[in-house]
Design a protein around this motif. Structure first.
Motif, mmCIF file in Angstrom:
data_model
loop_
_atom_site.group_PDB
_atom_site.id
_atom_site.type_symbol
_atom_site.label_atom_id
_atom_site.label_comp_id
_atom_site.label_asym_id
_atom_site.label_seq_id
_atom_site.Cartn_x
_atom_site.Cartn_y
_atom_site.Cartn_z
ATOM 1 N N THR A 1 0.841 -1.194 0.000
ATOM 2 C CA THR A 1 0.000 0.000 0.000
ATOM 3 C C THR A 1 0.877 1.244 0.000
ATOM 4 N N ASN A 2 0.464 2.240 -0.744
ATOM 5 C CA ASN A 2 1.135 3.525 -0.770
ATOM 6 C C ASN A 2 1.335 4.017 0.662
ATOM 7 N N ARG B 1 -1.342 4.274 3.552
ATOM 8 C CA ARG B 1 -1.176 3.390 4.710
ATOM 9 C C ARG B 1 -1.327 4.162 6.016
#
Length: 122
Positions: free
Chosen positions: A106-107, A111
């Motif tokens: 996740t980015n 996140r």
């Protein structure tokens, strides 16, 4: 004859559906139980292997549905294995679990936004 049906609930459903009162895990449990009839294994002994908090949250609805629906009561449940079931509900543990799920896939900004949001929900 042995059959194996595996399922992992999406982390979004595990961490966010319950606090918002959504029935996504209940719907998933019902779909999984109905699959047993589709595969025509409902009379075979069934053992549930429930893993971690997410699996246990889903299993809660499996038990509820097996006891409350006429067709599902006919399932031949032989037992349940609870592997790494839920512990005490605490903020630190929940945030650490969610962070482990999100890390790497996740980015970073997303996140931390999700982690911050989860702090308010736990």
């Amino acid at each position: 004859r042995s059959s194996d049906l595996r399922y992992t609930s999406p982390w979004k459903d595990v961490f966010f559906s319950e606090p918002f009162g959504l029935n996504t895990l209940r719907d998933q449990a019902k779909t999984l139980l109905e699959l047993l009839f589709d595969y025509e294994i409902e009379k075979s002994p069934i053992v549930f292997h429930v893993f971690s908090n997410g699996g246990f949250m889903l299993y809660r609805y499996v038990v509820e549905l097996v006891h409350s629906h006429r067709q599902l009561r006919t399932l031949s449940v032989a037992g349940t294995i609870i592997d790494s079931g839920p512990g005490n509900r605490n903020v630190k543990g929940s945030v650490c679990a969610l962070n482990a799920i999100l890390s790497g896939s996740t980015n970073v900004i997303l996140r931390y936004l999700i982690l911050a949001t989860s702090l308010f929900l736990v």
